[in-house]
Design a protein around this motif. Structure first.
Motif, PDB file in Angstrom:
ATOM      1  N   ARG A   1     156.056  34.459  99.623  1.00  0.00           N
ATOM      2  CA  ARG A   1     156.684  34.879  98.378  1.00  0.00           C
ATOM      3  C   ARG A   1     157.264  33.642  97.700  1.00  0.00           C
ATOM      4  O   ARG A   1     157.678  32.693  98.376  1.00  0.00           O
ATOM      5  N   HIS A   2     157.278  33.656  96.376  1.00  0.00           N
ATOM      6  CA  HIS A   2     157.848  32.496  95.682  1.00  0.00           C
ATOM      7  C   HIS A   2     159.336  32.385  96.032  1.00  0.00           C
ATOM      8  O   HIS A   2     159.984  33.362  96.431  1.00  0.00           O
ATOM      9  N   ARG A   3     159.915  31.244  95.867  1.00  0.00           N
ATOM     10  CA  ARG A   3     161.245  30.931  96.382  1.00  0.00           C
ATOM     11  C   ARG A   3     162.350  31.801  95.777  1.00  0.00           C
ATOM     12  O   ARG A   3     163.412  31.965  96.387  1.00  0.00           O
ATOM     13  N   ASP A   4     162.135  32.372  94.606  1.00  0.00           N
ATOM     14  CA  ASP A   4     163.166  33.174  93.940  1.00  0.00           C
ATOM     15  C   ASP A   4     162.852  34.666  93.964  1.00  0.00           C
ATOM     16  O   ASP A   4     163.448  35.441  93.214  1.00  0.00           O
ATOM     17  N   TYR A   5     161.932  35.078  94.854  1.00  0.00           N
ATOM     18  CA  TYR A   5     161.475  36.472  94.853  1.00  0.00           C
ATOM     19  C   TYR A   5     162.628  37.446  95.116  1.00  0.00           C
ATOM     20  O   TYR A   5     162.766  38.460  94.418  1.00  0.00           O
ATOM     21  N   GLU A   6     163.439  37.170  96.095  1.00  0.00           N
ATOM     22  CA  GLU A   6     164.540  38.084  96.416  1.00  0.00           C
ATOM     23  C   GLU A   6     165.529  38.183  95.259  1.00  0.00           C
ATOM     24  O   GLU A   6     166.023  39.271  94.942  1.00  0.00           O
ATOM     25  N   ARG A   7     165.808  37.071  94.621  1.00  0.00           N
ATOM     26  CA  ARG A   7     166.745  37.062  93.492  1.00  0.00           C
ATOM     27  C   ARG A   7     166.235  37.920  92.342  1.00  0.00           C
ATOM     28  O   ARG A   7     166.962  38.778  91.817  1.00  0.00           O
ATOM     29  N   VAL A   8     164.994  37.730  91.924  1.00  0.00           N
ATOM     30  CA  VAL A   8     164.482  38.432  90.744  1.00  0.00           C
ATOM     31  C   VAL A   8     164.274  39.913  91.017  1.00  0.00           C
ATOM     32  O   VAL A   8     164.495  40.752  90.134  1.00  0.00           O
ATOM     33  N   THR A   9     163.861  40.278  92.229  1.00  0.00           N
ATOM     34  CA  THR A   9     163.651  41.704  92.525  1.00  0.00           C
ATOM     35  C   THR A   9     164.981  42.438  92.688  1.00  0.00           C
ATOM     36  O   THR A   9     165.098  43.603  92.287  1.00  0.00           O
ATOM     37  N   THR A  10     165.987  41.761  93.260  1.00  0.00           N
ATOM     38  CA  THR A  10     167.308  42.379  93.375  1.00  0.00           C
ATOM     39  C   THR A  10     167.894  42.660  91.992  1.00  0.00           C
ATOM     40  O   THR A  10     168.457  43.729  91.747  1.00  0.00           O
ATOM     41  N   LEU A  11     167.760  41.695  91.086  1.00  0.00           N
ATOM     42  CA  LEU A  11     168.260  41.891  89.728  1.00  0.00           C
ATOM     43  C   LEU A  11     167.483  42.991  89.012  1.00  0.00           C
ATOM     44  O   LEU A  11     168.071  43.812  88.295  1.00  0.00           O
ATOM     45  N   ALA A  12     166.168  43.026  89.201  1.00  0.00           N
ATOM     46  CA  ALA A  12     165.358  44.057  88.543  1.00  0.00           C
ATOM     47  C   ALA A  12     165.785  45.451  88.994  1.00  0.00           C
ATOM     48  O   ALA A  12     165.876  46.383  88.179  1.00  0.00           O
ATOM     49  N   ASP A  13     166.053  45.602  90.284  1.00  0.00           N
ATOM     50  CA  ASP A  13     166.508  46.895  90.803  1.00  0.00           C
ATOM     51  C   ASP A  13     167.864  47.269  90.214  1.00  0.00           C
ATOM     52  O   ASP A  13     168.102  48.429  89.861  1.00  0.00           O
ATOM     53  N   LEU A  14     168.763  46.291  90.102  1.00  0.00           N
ATOM     54  CA  LEU A  14     170.096  46.546  89.549  1.00  0.00           C
ATOM     55  C   LEU A  14     170.007  46.921  88.068  1.00  0.00           C
ATOM     56  O   LEU A  14     170.631  47.897  87.623  1.00  0.00           O
TER      57      LEU A  14
ATOM     58  N   ALA B   1     159.151  39.913  84.725  1.00  0.00           N
ATOM     59  CA  ALA B   1     157.834  40.536  84.735  1.00  0.00           C
ATOM     60  C   ALA B   1     156.866  39.715  83.888  1.00  0.00           C
ATOM     61  O   ALA B   1     157.268  38.914  83.040  1.00  0.00           O
ATOM     62  N   PHE B   2     155.578  39.929  84.133  1.00  0.00           N
ATOM     63  CA  PHE B   2     154.524  39.269  83.364  1.00  0.00           C
ATOM     64  C   PHE B   2     153.747  40.316  82.575  1.00  0.00           C
ATOM     65  O   PHE B   2     153.559  41.441  83.040  1.00  0.00           O
ATOM     66  N   VAL B   3     153.311  39.939  81.369  1.00  0.00           N
ATOM     67  CA  VAL B   3     152.366  40.749  80.601  1.00  0.00           C
ATOM     68  C   VAL B   3     151.024  40.044  80.665  1.00  0.00           C
ATOM     69  O   VAL B   3     150.892  38.891  80.251  1.00  0.00           O
ATOM     70  N   LEU B   4     150.042  40.743  81.206  1.00  0.00           N
ATOM     71  CA  LEU B   4     148.710  40.177  81.402  1.00  0.00           C
ATOM     72  C   LEU B   4     147.738  40.823  80.428  1.00  0.00           C
ATOM     73  O   LEU B   4     147.793  42.027  80.184  1.00  0.00           O
ATOM     74  N   VAL B   5     146.858  40.043  79.853  1.00  0.00           N
ATOM     75  CA  VAL B   5     145.819  40.557  78.954  1.00  0.00           C
ATOM     76  C   VAL B   5     144.553  40.789  79.778  1.00  0.00           C
ATOM     77  O   VAL B   5     143.989  39.852  80.332  1.00  0.00           O
TER      78      VAL B   5
ATOM     79  N   TYR C   1     148.545  44.662  80.593  1.00  0.00           N
ATOM     80  CA  TYR C   1     148.820  45.151  81.941  1.00  0.00           C
ATOM     81  C   TYR C   1     150.110  44.473  82.400  1.00  0.00           C
ATOM     82  O   TYR C   1     150.184  43.245  82.454  1.00  0.00           O
ATOM     83  N   GLU C   2     151.113  45.271  82.709  1.00  0.00           N
ATOM     84  CA  GLU C   2     152.423  44.731  83.067  1.00  0.00           C
ATOM     85  C   GLU C   2     152.534  44.537  84.577  1.00  0.00           C
ATOM     86  O   GLU C   2     152.291  45.458  85.348  1.00  0.00           O
ATOM     87  N   ILE C   3     152.897  43.343  84.968  1.00  0.00           N
ATOM     88  CA  ILE C   3     153.083  42.990  86.381  1.00  0.00           C
ATOM     89  C   ILE C   3     154.575  42.836  86.619  1.00  0.00           C
ATOM     90  O   ILE C   3     155.214  41.929  86.085  1.00  0.00           O
ATOM     91  N   SER C   4     155.150  43.726  87.406  1.00  0.00           N
ATOM     92  CA  SER C   4     156.587  43.693  87.651  1.00  0.00           C
ATOM     93  C   SER C   4     156.959  42.506  88.525  1.00  0.00           C
ATOM     94  O   SER C   4     156.100  41.887  89.166  1.00  0.00           O
ATOM     95  N   SER C   5     158.243  42.213  88.594  1.00  0.00           N
ATOM     96  CA  SER C   5     158.702  41.109  89.439  1.00  0.00           C
ATOM     97  C   SER C   5     158.470  41.419  90.914  1.00  0.00           C
ATOM     98  O   SER C   5     158.355  40.501  91.735  1.00  0.00           O
ATOM     99  N   HIS C   6     158.404  42.698  91.266  1.00  0.00           N
ATOM    100  CA  HIS C   6     158.073  43.072  92.650  1.00  0.00           C
ATOM    101  C   HIS C   6     156.614  42.763  92.955  1.00  0.00           C
ATOM    102  O   HIS C   6     156.272  42.387  94.080  1.00  0.00           O
TER     103      HIS C   6
END
Length: 621
Positions: free
Chosen positions: A20-33, A138-142, A159-164
């Motif tokens: 997982r990328h180095r900030d995965y836990e940070r971004v997913t925790t914030l997304a859930d909050l 999150a990413f927006v993918l074409v 196509y939306e790719i969530s931070s999870h």
């Protein structure tokens, strides 16, 4: 650019070691909050139990009685961010170096169907705002579905790719080098008939996409490829061998327990990764590698609100309700043979008249505390009716304090985002200086958001053009105005009055009137067109009434201008009825028709007569 061999190595390493990328836990925790605060879903998990004085049962009761207000508060904070995308003076254009208009029209058709039957701008005006608040990493993918290139063109869609789901990626010099997305879905095992989760990994690179799909069956074909595998994570075929239907296999795990994945490759040669991250507010905790929600600065107040609203609801439910104490007669029972004694009949069963209370009282007084009349009272003493019942004084001050505290926290949350409470605080008693300062703060809040909005628009538009063979020679312009037009119509009318009273230039007055018209006729293009036409032909526009009166007394002003000013409403009302499509004609043609009507009116006036000057409110401004 990343090579196919490098891409496969990174993808296999990510799958095997669950990288997982180095900030995965940070971004997913914030997304859930953020999701809990905005949607209210799972908000009760943020409520903390006071372990020293609250049992588990009492805590569950508090959660059941609490109705949180984070969802409407978050919506009120988010709502103004939809405004920039709805502005009508955004500078937007698609240019081609050599084009007769065909390419531009084709690209516009593609963009018009980007989000189902909705335009790309409609998508960004809605989802770009939502994602920035709930999941800024999150990413927006074409992407696009399969199509026959011989007779069709691709129809890109988001196509939306969530931070999870965006489990691993790399940026170099603020440019996305590659992105790995992980998804799971339920599939049925053809051998056992049971459902199983199937993992799928997508690796997006500037020129190709790798897709690794977990195999869930044990068909002969799979066994054949398994036997052909060498030890370790290696594809069956040489990865340098490209083809339209290239497929390889590799395994993940030991010889006794492993997962098998099919590998597919699609080469698009876009020259850039087909995804864009939506966030714009840098996260200092990750040294700017990731992003925060625009409402992140208000999180401390949101968390305080969760506790305070819970205390308020609990106080109202358990303490602040009408409470009554009264004396009541003892229950006599159902009949003389079935006398009630302490709520029981002679047979020891519950008395049907009082339901076991032993006291007579009005059955609807559910919250009434009832006491039996004294058994012995002095002779002939009757207890006054006013003393037979008592209404308790409610502790309203506690609820009022909590209610005011909740309101203050809500206002502080808004001010933390905008550096202003302008979207909640009433304007009565607010000075013009305060209003201008608040508007400036909101402008400062929107500026970086609008900059990112423009960047994402240009990126998605270019990808749409690339996947439809319309990118060569394309120049994309999308710029927000410096003024986001945040003022209400009432505030603009106040500005107009102030400009006129201060003797501002006619040009400035007219600009304010045009802004008012744009807001008033935002949903009525025909009415706005009529306003512009009348404004273009009306003389002395923006001048004060005293100045215009002086002009009418002067012989230096043409009779045509005097008549046109005085009869402007009559002239244009008549022309609208008599000349079909008048407001759609060219300016030159309109000018000829208007001046013919003016000269007709002059010919009908008595000789040597001067038009009588009358001032009327402009109903269109």
């Amino acid at each position: 650019m990343i090579t196919p061999e490098q891409a496969l190595s990174i993808l296999q390493d990510t799958i095997k070691y669950k990288r997982r990328h180095r900030d995965y836990e940070r971004v997913t925790t914030l997304a859930d909050l953020y999701h809990k605060l905005i949607s209210g879903e799972g908000i009760e998990s943020l409520l903390q139990q006071f372990s020293r004085r609250e049992s588990d049962e009492e805590f569950q009761q508090r959660k059941a009685l609490t109705v949180q207000i984070t969802e409407p508060l978050a919506e009120s904070i988010k709502s103004p961010f939809y405004r920039p995308g709805r502005l009508d003076n955004i500078k937007r254009a698609l240019y081609y170096e050599q084009d007769n208009g065909t390419k531009r029209e084709e690209l516009e058709e593609v963009l018009a169907k980007f989000w189902g039957n909705e335009h790309l701008e409609k998508y960004l005006g809605t989802r770009f705002v939502d994602l920035n608040f709930s999941d800024p990493n999150a990413f927006v993918l074409v992407d696009f579905e399969e199509f026959d290139y011989r007779s069709e063109k691709a129809q890109p869609y988001p196509y939306e790719i969530s931070s999870h789901e965006a489990i691993n990626y790399e940026y170099r010099n603020n440019t996305l080098s590659w992105l790995i997305c992980h998804t799971t879905k339920e599939v049925q095992n053809p051998d056992t008939g049971r459902n199983r989760k199937q993992e799928r990994y997508y690796m997006y690179t500037p020129d190709f996409v790798l897709t690794a799909t977990q195999v869930v069956d044990t068909s002969d074909t799979v066994a054949y490829y398994y036997d052909a595998l060498e030890e370790g994570l290696k594809p069956v075929k040489d990865f340098n061998v490209w083809g339209d239907n290239f497929a390889g296999w590799f395994k993940n795990g030991s010889d006794n327990k492993f997962d098998r994945f099919t590998l597919e490759v699609y080469q698009h040669n876009a020259g850039r990764v087909q995804a864009t991250r939506v966030g714009y507010k840098l996260d200092n905790q990750t040294q700017g590698r990731t992003f925060l929600s625009p409402m992140h600065a208000a999180l401390p107040y949101f968390m305080k609100l969760i506790k305070s609203v819970s205390e308020l609801d609990l106080s109202v439910s358990l303490h602040v309700f009408p409470q009554k104490s009264t004396f009541a007669e003892l229950c006599p029972g159902v009949s003389e043979t079935q006398v009630c004694k302490g709520g029981k009949d002679p047979f020891g069963k519950t008395c049907q008249k009082c339901n076991g209370s032993g006291i007579q009282y009005h059955k609807s007084s559910q919250d009434m505390m009832v006491y039996p009349l004294p058994a012995k009272t002095p002779a002939n003493e009757v207890i006054p009716l006013s003393e037979r019942q008592h209404y308790h004084e409610l502790p309203i001050h506690i609820v009022q304090w909590l209610d005011n505290y909740v309101d203050k926290l809500s206002l502080k949350a808004i001010k933390a985002v905008y550096n202003s409470d302008i979207i909640e605080r009433p304007q009565f008693g607010t000075t013009a200086t305060e209003v201008n300062e608040n508007k400036e703060e909101m402008h400062n809040t929107f500026f970086p958001f609008a900059e990112r909005y423009s960047t994402v628009y240009r990126s998605l538009t270019w990808l749409c053009a690339k996947f439809t063979d319309l990118a060569d020679g394309l120049e994309i312009v999308f710029e927000f105005p410096s003024d986001y037009k945040l003022k209400s119509e009432r505030q603009m009318l106040e500005d107009l009055k102030a400009a006129k009273d201060s003797g501002a230039s006619a040009f400035l007055v007219q600009e304010i009137e045009n802004d008012i018209a744009k807001k008033r006729f935002a949903d009525d293009e025909t009415a706005y067109k009529k306003y512009l036409t009348k404004t273009r032909f009306t003389p002395f526009i923006g001048k004060s009434e005293s100045y215009i009166a002086a002009l009418f007394m002067s012989n230096d002003v043409r009779m045509e201008d005097k008549v046109l000013y005085n009869y402007v409403d009559t002239i244009f009302d008549d022309l609208e009825m008599e000349v079909p499509g008048f407001f759609d004609l060219s300016y030159d043609r309109q000018s000829v028709i208007v001046m013919e009507r003016v000269r007709q009116i002059i010919s009908e006036l008595p000789k040597a007569a001067t038009p009588t000057l009358t001032f009327t409110e402009n109903a269109d401004a």
